[in-house]
Design a protein around this motif. Structure first.
Motif, short mmCIF file in Angstrom:
data_model
loop_
_atom_site.label_atom_id
_atom_site.label_comp_id
_atom_site.label_asym_id
_atom_site.label_seq_id
_atom_site.Cartn_x
_atom_site.Cartn_y
_atom_site.Cartn_z
N ALA A 31 0.01 -2.57 -0.71
CA ALA A 31 0.39 -0.87 -1.06
C ALA A 31 1.54 -0.95 -0.76
N ALA A 32 1.87 -1.02 0.59
CA ALA A 32 3.03 -0.60 1.48
C ALA A 32 4.43 -0.65 0.29
N LEU A 33 3.94 -2.05 -0.28
CA LEU A 33 5.37 -1.88 -1.50
C LEU A 33 5.53 -1.49 -2.72
N ARG A 34 3.53 -0.96 -3.43
CA ARG A 34 3.55 -0.38 -4.78
C ARG A 34 3.91 1.00 -3.95
N SER A 35 3.87 1.54 -3.03
CA SER A 35 4.19 3.11 -2.57
C SER A 35 4.90 3.50 -4.34
N LEU A 77 2.01 -9.87 -5.02
CA LEU A 77 2.29 -8.83 -3.47
C LEU A 77 3.34 -7.15 -4.18
N VAL A 78 4.77 -8.27 -4.43
CA VAL A 78 5.69 -6.65 -4.35
C VAL A 78 5.72 -6.47 -5.66
N LEU A 138 2.23 -1.47 9.72
CA LEU A 138 3.56 -0.87 9.65
C LEU A 138 4.60 -0.93 11.14
N LEU A 139 5.34 -1.30 11.59
CA LEU A 139 6.00 -0.49 12.35
C LEU A 139 7.12 -0.80 11.53
N LYS A 140 7.99 0.53 12.06
CA LYS A 140 9.32 0.86 11.20
C LYS A 140 9.98 1.84 12.30
N PHE A 141 11.66 2.04 11.62
CA PHE A 141 12.43 2.71 12.46
C PHE A 141 13.33 3.38 10.97
N PRO A 142 14.31 4.56 10.97
CA PRO A 142 14.91 5.13 10.69
C PRO A 142 16.49 4.30 10.28
N ILE A 143 17.07 4.28 9.03
CA ILE A 143 18.47 3.42 9.09
C ILE A 143 19.66 3.58 9.09
N ILE A 144 20.39 3.97 9.45
CA ILE A 144 21.76 4.21 9.59
C ILE A 144 22.28 4.64 8.52
#
Length: 664
Positions: free
Chosen positions: A178-182, A212-213, A349-355
């Motif tokens: 579900a996360a990859l197909r959003s 999956l992807v 899901l864990l996340k952080f913003p990319i610079i």
């Protein structure tokens, strides 16, 4: 004075003899004692009959009477102290899980900072659970749940204890899919960072990854745990990369140049961008991976880290948190992910913003990398040298991950209130409790157009031996330090045990062959004959000799039996292994035999798992990584290759190692 002394002696001579009481004798003072008399207790010979004393000048006999010395009775030796019983090593007491659930309290909507599951207090078997007592106490405090971890993450980190969660493999798959197909954000398709455990190749390459992807996804394959594998030849890194590409091609992940014709329809048009070899733990290859990700900024949207359980995704997530890939304030806002050898640590899901890698930032980063590469180990700080020394003991390939864009920390301001220190003699001083630390948050402008890096839950592998083991057994089986190969020369009729998890019987062959074990250094290897093999397994499985599984007969009753599989190999020479016999995720044995020597082998693995023949072998020249043979034994002395530090100026002997490793 002389006359007085003679008078006293005469009176003593005329006095009747004193009856001595039984017991120790009383001695004369030292001044009246003859010089030859000693106070030390000793046995004296029987006294000779006394001679008549010479007459004194005055006509009177002068007698000198000394009481006979009676030795003290021998003292009985003190009773011997009872022997202390041998102290058994005290087993570490398991932490008790306390607290009660409360199904009436609604979920918080806040994710655990360690595994990503939603925090709640309803059911201990559901990910994200906290005891109701602690959950309600945190709810009362303002924003106290932000940054909190669930009970499972707390036990994993502080007590190395895993709680079994009721999360099926399908739930993991549905969450990742579900996360990859959003829907794509920023008008760009996501980039899938697919992590592969090189120790478990090719089983760690999931066959259903293309489904999956989804179609049209860009995939960047990352081979992890390179620090644990020794180099058997100068071009071994190049060979690893080819092996990884070959394993990806088997499941339908091909480079864009090869994704033509019938293969496009079969693979769903996945685009293999590149392949990188790294170590998320020691930092090897991570700086190069970051540069690759920053160069693909304009082509991709969000980045998803995908892979099987125990492939090292959470370790890479934490490493990137301290690098140039995330925003400068991210380490202060985002908590580190929970790391544990127990499979399936991350549950959501864990996340952080990319610079945003602007031209100025890329230039500054390249200048820092160039300056770091010119440093020698002696020019590093004491803390860096200590950290590198620790990593050299744990791995073969080490890298240095630095930061170019750091948020400058403001000087700490002391909050001084003189009124709190003023009090009279009638009042007791009252000290205020520590004020809660304010949590740093991102602003709206920092996140409105941000792209995110997501760490997804690991996909549980089927038919894996780790699914049959307990927490303590998993820690012994999964290697965490550099693997030192163990080589044995076996004749036909000999058997090699890898703990009680695997067994290889050498049934037939013209000559002796070499069996090189690549597994955790804590997993024992035992060599015996074919006649004794069954009795040794029955007697020592679950005990100290074979070590894993542990727990004695009770543990072995529930552990599945070993199932055999016959294998036929033909040797290609004494300098190169013909194949690897992979015993699930417990490790593998590289077989080196004489040219054209046909070997009949039988491999055993627990029921539910199957041994795999890997051709070509991952380390074909591993038979060279050994010392001299131990006299009277089938084993060779172990030999550990020296480590190598990346992006650091080589000097001395390390320069030769660096040329040999980076010949590619």
């Amino acid at each position: 004075m002389h006359r007085l002394g003679r008078a006293l002696l005469g009176a003593l001579a005329r006095a009747p003899p004193l009856r001595q009481r039984p017991g120790p004798a009383r001695l004369l003072p030292a001044a009246l004692r003859p010089s030859g008399l000693s106070t030390r207790a000793r046995r004296e010979p029987p006294a000779a009959p006394p001679r008549p004393a010479a007459p004194a000048p005055g006509g009177e006999e002068e007698q000198f009477v000394f009481p006979e010395y009676v030795p003290e009775p021998a003292r009985e030796p003190p009773p011997a102290a009872p022997a202390r019983p041998e102290r058994r090593p005290r087993e570490k007491r398991q932490h008790r899980v306390t607290g009660r659930p409360d199904p009436s309290v609604p979920p918080s909507g806040v994710s655990c900072s360690g595994c990503g599951a939603e925090l709640h207090c309803r059911d201990p078997a559901v990910p994200g659970y906290l005891p109701s007592e602690k959950y309600l106490r945190l709810m009362e405090a303002h924003r106290a749940l932000q940054g909190a971890v669930c009970q499972r993450c707390w036990l994993l980190v502080h007590h190395h204890q895993a709680l079994h969660m009721q999360v099926s493999r399908e739930q993991y798959r549905n969450l990742v899919s579900a996360a990859l197909r959003s829907p794509p954000r920023h008008g760009r398709s996501p980039l899938v960072l697919y992590m592969v455990d090189m120790l478990d190749l090719p089983d760690s390459v999931l066959p259903d990854l293309p489904q999956l992807v989804g179609a049209g996804s860009n995939i960047l394959v990352v081979g992890n745990k390179m620090d644990l594998l020794p180099g058997d030849s100068p071009d071994y890194l190049k060979r690893f990369r080819k092996q990884l590409l070959r394993s990806c091609a088997r499941v339908g992940i091909l480079p864009a140049a090869q994704g033509t014709g019938s293969q496009v329809g079969r693979t769903g048009s996945q685009n293999l961008v590149d392949v990188h070899l790294i170590s998320a733990k020691t930092g090897y290859g991570v700086e190069e991976l970051i540069s690759k990700l920053q160069r693909s900024w304009k082509c991709n949207g969000d980045v998803y880290l995908v892979g099987a359980t125990n492939s090292g995704k959470s370790t890479l997530f934490n490493t990137l948190l301290q690098s140039d890939y995330c925003k400068s304030r991210t380490p202060e806002v985002i908590n580190r992910a929970t790391i544990s050898p127990w499979p399936g640590t991350t549950l959501n899901l864990l996340k952080f913003p990319i610079i945003n890698p602007t031209s100025d930032r890329l230039f500054r980063r390249q200048e820092r990398l160039k300056a770091d590469a010119e440093k020698t180990e002696e020019q590093l700080s004491d803390d860096e040298q200590k950290f590198l020394k620790c990593l050299k003991k744990q791995g073969y390939l080490i890298g240095r991950v630095g930061r170019t864009f750091q948020q400058q920390k403001s000087k700490a301001v002391i909050d001084f209130d003189p009124d709190e220190l003023s009090f009279n003699m009638e009042e007791e001083p009252v000290f205020s409790s520590n004020k809660p630390k304010e949590r740093v948050e991102f602003t709206y402008n920092e996140l409105k157009d941000a792209r995110w890096f997501f760490d997804t839950p690991g996909i549980v592998k089927e038919n894996c031996v780790l699914n049959l083991l307990t927490e303590k057994e998993v820690k012994l089986v999964l290697p965490t330090h550099a693997i030192v190969p163990r080589t044995f020369v076996l004749k036909p009729g000999m058997v090699l045990f890898l703990g009680a998890l695997g067994r290889i019987d050498y049934l037939q062959g013209a000559k002796s062959s070499w069996f090189s074990v690549v597994a955790s250094n804590l997993l024992p290897v035992y060599v015996t004959t074919l006649e004794k093999a069954d009795s040794i397994y029955q007697k020592h499985a679950g005990k100290t000799l074979l070590k894993v599984p542990m727990g004695g007969e009770e543990r072995m009753k529930e552990f599945p039996p070993l199932i055999p599989q016959d294998i036929t190999l033909e040797g290609i020479g004494t300098l190169e292994a013909v194949a690897d016999i992979k015993l699930s995720s417990a490790g593998w044995v590289a077989i080196t035999a004489h040219l054209e020597d046909k070997l009949q082998l039988r491999a055993y693995t627990p029921e539910g798992t199957t041994p795999m023949i890997r051709k070509p072998p991952l380390l074909p020249h591993i038979v060279d990584i050994k010392g001299n043979r131990i006299r009277g034994s089938a084993s060779y002395r172990t030999k550990k290759p020296p480590p190598l530090v990346e992006n650091l100026q080589a000097n001395g002997t390390n320069k030769q190692i660096k040329k040999r490793v980076f010949k590619i």
